[in-house]
Design a protein around this motif. Structure first.
Motif, PDB file in Angstrom:
ATOM      1  N   TYR A 169     -58.239  61.184  29.935  1.00  0.00           N
ATOM      2  CA  TYR A 169     -58.946  62.064  29.018  1.00  0.00           C
ATOM      3  C   TYR A 169     -59.988  61.260  28.247  1.00  0.00           C
ATOM      4  CZ  TYR A 169     -55.655  60.691  25.155  1.00  0.00           C
ATOM      5  OH  TYR A 169     -54.904  60.032  24.208  1.00  0.00           O
ATOM      6  N   GLY A 170     -61.000  61.990  27.718  1.00  0.00           N
ATOM      7  CA  GLY A 170     -62.070  61.357  26.958  1.00  0.00           C
ATOM      8  C   GLY A 170     -61.700  61.170  25.505  1.00  0.00           C
ATOM      9  N   ASN A 171     -62.673  60.751  24.701  1.00  0.00           N
ATOM     10  CA  ASN A 171     -62.351  60.320  23.346  1.00  0.00           C
ATOM     11  C   ASN A 171     -62.113  61.461  22.369  1.00  0.00           C
ATOM     12  OD1 ASN A 171     -65.149  60.874  23.510  1.00  0.00           O
ATOM     13  ND2 ASN A 171     -65.580  59.617  21.732  1.00  0.00           N
ATOM     14  N   GLU A 172     -62.090  62.703  22.860  1.00  0.00           N
ATOM     15  CA  GLU A 172     -61.613  63.797  22.023  1.00  0.00           C
ATOM     16  C   GLU A 172     -60.140  64.073  22.318  1.00  0.00           C
ATOM     17  OE1 GLU A 172     -61.601  67.083  19.336  1.00  0.00           O
ATOM     18  OE2 GLU A 172     -62.789  65.269  19.513  1.00  0.00           O
ATOM     19  N   GLY A 173     -59.567  63.351  23.290  1.00  0.00           N
ATOM     20  CA  GLY A 173     -58.166  63.583  23.655  1.00  0.00           C
ATOM     21  C   GLY A 173     -57.209  63.308  22.517  1.00  0.00           C
ATOM     22  N   ARG A 174     -57.398  62.179  21.849  1.00  0.00           N
ATOM     23  CA  ARG A 174     -56.685  61.801  20.625  1.00  0.00           C
ATOM     24  C   ARG A 174     -55.215  61.483  20.845  1.00  0.00           C
ATOM     25  NH1 ARG A 174     -59.045  66.411  16.441  1.00  0.00           N
ATOM     26  NH2 ARG A 174     -61.248  65.990  16.820  1.00  0.00           N
ATOM     27  N   GLY A 175     -54.564  62.084  21.775  1.00  0.00           N
ATOM     28  CA  GLY A 175     -53.145  61.833  22.006  1.00  0.00           C
ATOM     29  C   GLY A 175     -52.633  62.779  23.066  1.00  0.00           C
ATOM     30  N   ILE A 176     -51.417  62.575  23.490  1.00  0.00           N
ATOM     31  CA  ILE A 176     -50.868  63.424  24.545  1.00  0.00           C
ATOM     32  C   ILE A 176     -49.385  63.655  24.276  1.00  0.00           C
ATOM     33  CG2 ILE A 176     -50.447  61.423  26.042  1.00  0.00           C
ATOM     34  CD1 ILE A 176     -51.121  63.288  28.414  1.00  0.00           C
ATOM     35  N   ARG A 177     -48.961  64.900  24.486  1.00  0.00           N
ATOM     36  CA  ARG A 177     -47.577  65.282  24.223  1.00  0.00           C
ATOM     37  C   ARG A 177     -47.008  66.050  25.402  1.00  0.00           C
ATOM     38  NH1 ARG A 177     -45.956  64.990  18.910  1.00  0.00           N
ATOM     39  NH2 ARG A 177     -47.557  64.289  17.440  1.00  0.00           N
ATOM     40  N   HIS A 178     -45.697  65.938  25.545  1.00  0.00           N
ATOM     41  CA  HIS A 178     -45.005  66.757  26.536  1.00  0.00           C
ATOM     42  C   HIS A 178     -45.058  68.220  26.120  1.00  0.00           C
ATOM     43  CE1 HIS A 178     -43.414  63.311  28.711  1.00  0.00           C
ATOM     44  NE2 HIS A 178     -43.009  62.772  27.571  1.00  0.00           N
ATOM     45  N   ALA A 179     -44.650  69.081  27.028  1.00  0.00           N
ATOM     46  CA  ALA A 179     -44.705  70.517  26.762  1.00  0.00           C
ATOM     47  C   ALA A 179     -43.886  70.915  25.541  1.00  0.00           C
ATOM     48  CB  ALA A 179     -44.230  71.290  27.992  1.00  0.00           C
ATOM     49  N   ASP A 180     -42.818  70.161  25.252  1.00  0.00           N
ATOM     50  CA  ASP A 180     -41.981  70.496  24.092  1.00  0.00           C
ATOM     51  C   ASP A 180     -42.533  69.931  22.781  1.00  0.00           C
ATOM     52  OD1 ASP A 180     -41.485  67.791  24.299  1.00  0.00           O
ATOM     53  OD2 ASP A 180     -39.338  67.980  24.702  1.00  0.00           O
ATOM     54  N   GLY A 181     -43.710  69.313  22.850  1.00  0.00           N
ATOM     55  CA  GLY A 181     -44.337  68.774  21.645  1.00  0.00           C
ATOM     56  C   GLY A 181     -44.000  67.329  21.355  1.00  0.00           C
ATOM     57  N   SER A 182     -43.072  66.744  22.087  1.00  0.00           N
ATOM     58  CA  SER A 182     -42.712  65.341  21.847  1.00  0.00           C
ATOM     59  C   SER A 182     -43.790  64.427  22.413  1.00  0.00           C
ATOM     60  CB  SER A 182     -41.362  65.017  22.502  1.00  0.00           C
ATOM     61  OG  SER A 182     -41.429  65.211  23.910  1.00  0.00           O
ATOM     62  N   PRO A 183     -44.080  63.324  21.718  1.00  0.00           N
ATOM     63  CA  PRO A 183     -45.183  62.451  22.149  1.00  0.00           C
ATOM     64  C   PRO A 183     -44.811  61.610  23.361  1.00  0.00           C
ATOM     65  CG  PRO A 183     -44.099  61.510  20.236  1.00  0.00           C
ATOM     66  CD  PRO A 183     -43.472  62.859  20.461  1.00  0.00           C
ATOM     67  N   ILE A 184     -45.809  61.192  24.102  1.00  0.00           N
ATOM     68  CA  ILE A 184     -45.632  60.179  25.138  1.00  0.00           C
ATOM     69  C   ILE A 184     -45.414  58.846  24.420  1.00  0.00           C
ATOM     70  CG2 ILE A 184     -46.687  59.026  27.111  1.00  0.00           C
ATOM     71  CD1 ILE A 184     -46.109  62.038  27.521  1.00  0.00           C
ATOM     72  N   ILE A 185     -44.424  58.095  24.844  1.00  0.00           N
ATOM     73  CA  ILE A 185     -44.044  56.844  24.192  1.00  0.00           C
ATOM     74  C   ILE A 185     -44.306  55.677  25.137  1.00  0.00           C
ATOM     75  CG2 ILE A 185     -42.142  55.556  23.156  1.00  0.00           C
ATOM     76  CD1 ILE A 185     -42.981  57.962  21.522  1.00  0.00           C
ATOM     77  N   ASP A 186     -44.876  54.587  24.612  1.00  0.00           N
ATOM     78  CA  ASP A 186     -45.106  53.413  25.455  1.00  0.00           C
ATOM     79  C   ASP A 186     -43.845  52.548  25.504  1.00  0.00           C
ATOM     80  OD1 ASP A 186     -44.956  51.767  23.199  1.00  0.00           O
ATOM     81  OD2 ASP A 186     -47.045  51.153  23.242  1.00  0.00           O
ATOM     82  N   PRO A 187     -43.824  51.491  26.319  1.00  0.00           N
ATOM     83  CA  PRO A 187     -42.609  50.679  26.459  1.00  0.00           C
ATOM     84  C   PRO A 187     -42.110  50.029  25.174  1.00  0.00           C
ATOM     85  CG  PRO A 187     -44.063  50.272  28.315  1.00  0.00           C
ATOM     86  CD  PRO A 187     -44.834  51.104  27.332  1.00  0.00           C
ATOM     87  N   LEU A 188     -42.949  49.942  24.149  1.00  0.00           N
ATOM     88  CA  LEU A 188     -42.527  49.368  22.871  1.00  0.00           C
ATOM     89  C   LEU A 188     -42.137  50.441  21.870  1.00  0.00           C
ATOM     90  CD1 LEU A 188     -45.151  46.488  22.468  1.00  0.00           C
ATOM     91  CD2 LEU A 188     -42.856  46.385  23.454  1.00  0.00           C
TER      92      LEU A 188
END
Length: 1002
Positions: free
Chosen positions: A196-215
């Protein structure tokens, strides 16, 4: 009998003639067509030049069958799927009609084999997919990207009617935003890639929970290191989502090759000739914004690059992955890696890319260079010489290996605006004489599946991959045969499937010793995919002769401490290979305090004599890096040190300041200015040593910009004469304005108003012209005292009246106008200022008061289009109106998008629309923002960046950035109205201005 033969012969001749491809019109013939004829599907092919005479372009589909394709995919049956955008950004385009039923996903098919679509069906229609920017057909799933959602449609029974629609991701940027979620793409490793481009800002699963990185960090623009546009991949079921790259601007689409490498294009801040192609190195920062502060690329910094494109992507900063290729001006869109055999050899296994801005489709042949790549450009299709409505939005490979191109077909390139609702085309590019013929794929046998696995069409590749994985051990022999006997890329495709079979890790170990470095690259990538944890494997691969392979080993140890592997990689680094250096930095993130001391210990006490060691220190983020950088700086004073001074900005601020202050005792004079610019300073609690140095140094600073920065930063009041000279200088108007504002902040308005009262009228007028550029209420009142005083000379009053413009000054002027307190002889100038005000409310009220009859809806656009204006007069108009906020070449103010090559980007229609209806096509990053401060003040501006502590903005009509503390900001609201005013131009002036703007091309 003779007559019958003649009739038959004639009939045969006619049939033969009908089958022949039409010959493209010559330039002279094309120029004689009317505008309506040029825009018609009948002449669509006449408007596009094919650069390779071995290839032929044909029209597969056009209006009225479909319109406005934003993205395209082709399924394994050769049918073309498109996402239409009739209802594009309707909130910003109230004049446009809308389709009440919503936008459509269409399937177009050539059922009679003539190479032209004759059947079109609606797969789905609804307002929930208005202006979708991505479509991917993978098996029985169809992925549709339409910010803030990604939908997955399932058509399990294959009847082209989805049984269900599900949300896969949500929360991706604003609704219908061009810089939000883009399309999905199947990778050779069985993963699905997207961005996604720079208006994406973040990404969440369908239930609203955020995508989490390995840390454990949420992946969004508020979490470091994640910024701006990003790249991701996931398993086909939507699980195991990984973030793979960040800090892009508008990375429109992502492509993968058979080795698992990623490629994409990226758009610049409009008009800055800095669009680029990237090899996407996993976990890389791609430099659109400052990594630490989030500051805009224009922010002045130490070691700032000379060229705009290098500045734009922070390419001199440690921690930024290099660009593969600069494509300069453009609006890049779809991209792929062509791994078919139908097109000529020079296009095989190469990146192919569409760019809607310059109306072009290109190939980018790449070659390895150290741990990175070099690339060149080959043009395939070019609409610009003839039809600059050709706006290629995507490129896709069909199952037969031919290339399909979707065409948005519009006078503009999107960017929140569209000039045409009804047109759109799909083209096919193939060798001459090769018709479009797609046979039904056979997924029943293993031999057929292995053949289909090699197909260049991703939908076919996907289904074959999944079927072979499901076959399991039964498919092993056939896959091993392809891996042994196929060409390099097809061997890689077989390898990826083999890694999914029982004992798949064994194939990874076998591939690791392959003679082909690209297979070894795939082996290391597969090691990661299969979540192997064999450190001995990585240690062995860290000694590979190929820098390409070693790069992958570095990426494979990110997030895990592997000092032995990293040290082996670091010892193989050769100075100058920036890709390799960045891979080392990516691998060491979080472990620098462990890795760097061991590395320097191994190099020995003479490490500062090794350029490789100094490079690694420059890139490092250890707790003692600032101290080490200071040691390097002391050994090589002068301009060569600027890179090391800049590296200090990526260290903790306390360490940076301690190092800088420590350098003062021994730094040569030429370095003292750098230290003064870079060190933190609080005027309310000043460091006396630093302040004393600033006072001693300021007078001897030769560079005017450096001088003003120091005077302003340290609030030095003893440099009045030089500052005043800068205000009055004529060479650089930007510096003059900057100096005027600094002067006012240091010495106040009383001093300036005395200049306005000079007994020498010429000097008074000059003072008004120079200081009048200060845009605030105090200056507005000071100027009003002059132009309302009818006892003063007409020349003096006129100068004051003409200077009374500016967003913050015009409200006071408007109050005087409403109260009829502006003298009659000054009123025409006041009217002109108010009718073209940056403030939309003032502009509207002024239109009502002064009876301005020029209504944009009343403009006869066809009449204007038919006229050819005076270019020289248009240039003068551009100097008067455009340069106040736009750059044209070296002239003007860098506030709005640069216009240097606007004639290449917008058609004549697009240029008229941009002037007449500026709010319909605001470039992203140039939208009007209303900032309200906690003290009750408010202003409109362009927001360049928002950091953890600061809001960085550009105020109307200035290239300079202003910083506000975020704690002082109450709210930031994006407005629907452009900051660009509607200029009070006559029809003749409009035509002259557009005629000039059309000439601004590369």
């Amino acid at each position: 009998m003779f007559k019958k033969l003649s009739l038959l012969s004639l009939l045969g001749f006619i049939l033969f003639s009908c089958e022949k491809k039409p010959v493209q019109l010559t330039d002279e013939e094309y120029s004689k067509l009317t505008e309506e004829q040029k825009r018609s599907p009948e002449h669509a092919l006449d408007g596009i030049l094919v650069s390779d005479d071995r290839l032929e372009l044909t029209l597969f589909a056009s209006e009225p069958m479909m319109s406005n394709p934003t993205n395209m995919d082709i399924d394994d049956r050769g049918r073309v799927w498109i996402a239409e955008a009739y209802n594009y950004r309707t909130s910003l385009n109230p004049r446009n009609p809308t389709r009440a039923e919503g936008d459509r996903i269409l399937i177009m098919e050539d059922t009679d084999g003539d190479g032209v679509a004759d059947e079109s069906k609606v797969f789905y229609q609804g307002n929930d997919i208005n202006a979708a920017l991505g479509i991917a057909v993978l098996g029985d799933k169809v992925y549709v990207s339409v910010s803030p959602y990604v939908y997955v449609f399932t058509d399990a029974d294959g009847d082209d009617v989805p049984e269900k629609k599900e949300i896969l991701f949500e929360g991706v940027g604003g609704e219908q935003h061009d810089h939000g979620m883009h399309s999905f793409n199947f990778g050779p490793d069985g993963k699905i890639y997207f961005n996604y481009g720079n208006e994406g800002r973040g990404i969440r699963h369908a239930d609203g929970s955020p995508i989490i990185d390995p840390l454990g960090r949420p992946v969004n623009s508020e979490t470091q290191p994640y910024r701006e546009g990003m790249v991701f991949r996931m398993d086909p079921d939507g699980s195991d989502v990984e973030v793979l790259g960040w800090n892009f601007r508008n990375n429109y689409e992502l492509a993968t090759d058979s080795y698992g490498r990623m490629w994409q294009s990226d758009n610049d801040d409009d008009g800055n000739r800095s669009t680029r192609i990237n090899y996407v190195m996993d976990y890389g920062n791609y430099g659109f914004k400052d990594e630490v502060t989030g500051a805009d690329w224009r922010a002045r910094r130490i070691n700032m690059e000379d060229s705009v494109y290098q500045q734009h992507w922070h390419l001199n900063d440690p921690g930024v992955v290099p660009n593969l290729l600069q494509t300069y001006a453009g609006s890049p869109t779809g991209i792929l890696v062509y791994e078919g055999k139908l097109l000529p050899e020079e296009y095989q296994n190469q990146i192919i890319h569409s760019d809607a801005g310059p109306n072009i489709v290109r190939a980018y042949p790449t070659t390895p260079s150290g741990a990175g790549f070099n690339a060149k450009i080959i043009n395939l299709l070019d609409g610009n010489p003839r039809d600059n409505w050709f706006r290629p939005s995507d490129v896709t490979v069909a199952p037969d290996g031919s290339l399909f191109i979707s065409d948005w077909y519009d006078p503009g390139v999107g960017g929140h605006a569209m000039g045409d609702l009804d047109k759109g085309r799909i083209y096919r590019l193939a060798p001459k004489g090769v018709d479009y013929n797609v046979s039904k794929p056979d997924y029943s046998s293993i031999s057929s599946l292995v053949e289909l696995l090699q197909n260049p069409n991703r939908a076919t590749h996907f289904k074959a991959f999944m079927a072979l994985v499901e076959k399991g051990a039964e498919a092993k022999d056939a896959l091993e045969k392809l891996y042994t006997e196929g060409d390099s890329r097809m061997r890689a495709r077989a390898f990826w499937v083999l890694t999914k079979l029982p004992n798949g890790n064994d194939y990874i170990k076998t591939a690791a010793s392959d003679s082909d470095e690209n297979i070894r690259v795939a082996a290391v990538r597969a090691y990661r995919n299969n979540k192997m944890s064999d450190v001995s494997f990585l240690l062995e691969m860290a000694g590979d002769e190929s820098a390409q392979v070693r790069r992958e080993v570095a990426l494979a140890i990110r997030y895990k401490s592997n000092p032995e592997v990293w040290l082996k990689l670091a010892n193989n680094y050769e100075s100058g290979d920036r890709w390799y250096l960045e891979a080392l930095g990516i691998a060491a993130e979080g472990f620098w305090d462990d890795y760097l001391p061991k590395y320097l210990e191994g190099v020995g006490s003479g490490w500062m004599e090794s350029q490789e060691a100094k490079d690694i220190v420059w890139r490092s983020r250890a707790s003692n890096t600032a101290e080490l950088l200071g040691k390097i700086i002391l050994t090589q004073p002068g301009r060569n040190n600027q890179a090391y001074y800049r590296a200090l900005d990526f260290q903790p601020s306390n360490s940076k300041n301690e190092t800088l202050k420590g350098l003062l005792a021994n730094a040569p004079e030429e370095d003292q200015l750098i230290i003064l610019r870079q060190i933190s300073f609080d005027p309310s609690n000043p460091d006396r040593q630093i302040l004393s140095l600033a006072r001693q140094t300021a007078g001897s600073i030769s560079d005017d910009r450096d001088f003003m920065d120091i005077v302003s930063k340290y609030e030095l009041t003893d440099q009045k004469d030089r500052l005043r000279k800068l205000v009055y200088q004529s060479e650089n108007n930007r510096y003059s304005q900057m100096a005027a504002n600094i002067y006012a902040s240091l010495y106040g308005m009383d001093d300036i108003e005395q200049s306005f009262s000079n007994t020498d009228q010429a000097q008074s007028i000059l003072a008004i012209q120079k200081f009048g550029s200060i845009d605030n209420e105090a200056m507005a009142k000071a100027l009003a005292k002059i132009y309302t005083d009818e006892s003063k000379s007409l020349e003096l009053r006129t100068a004051a009246m003409e200077a009374a413009r500016g967003y913050n000054s015009e409200p006071y002027l408007w109050e005087l106008a409403k109260a009829d307190q502006i003298p009659a002889d000054m009123l025409p100038i006041a009217e002109k200022i108010l009718l073209s005000s940056w403030n939309g409310t003032i502009r509207a009220e002024a239109n009502e008061k002064f009876g301005d009859a020029s209504d944009k809806d009343a403009v006869d656009l066809p009449k204007l289009l038919a006229q050819q204006g005076d270019v020289e007069k248009g240039l003068l108009l551009a100097d008067t109106y455009c340069l106040a906020c736009h750059k044209i070449g070296d002239k003007g103010i860098d506030f709005g998008p640069a216009l240097t090559e606007i004639g290449d980007k917008l058609s004549k229609e697009g240029l008229f629309n941009a002037i007449l209806n500026p709010s319909e096509g605001m470039g992203f990053g140039y939208e009007t923002q209303l900032v309200k401060m906690k003290d009750g003040t408010q202003f409109t501006c362009i927001v360049n960046s928002k950091t953890e502590n600061d809001l960085v903005v550009k105020l109307v009509g200035t290239a300079e950035q202003k910083v506000y503390k975020l704690v002082d900001v109450e709210s930031i609201t994006q407005l629907e109205e452009s900051l660009m005013p509607k200029f009070p131009l006559s029809e003749t002036e409009l035509v002259n201005l557009v005629s000039y703007l059309e000439t601004l091309r590369k």
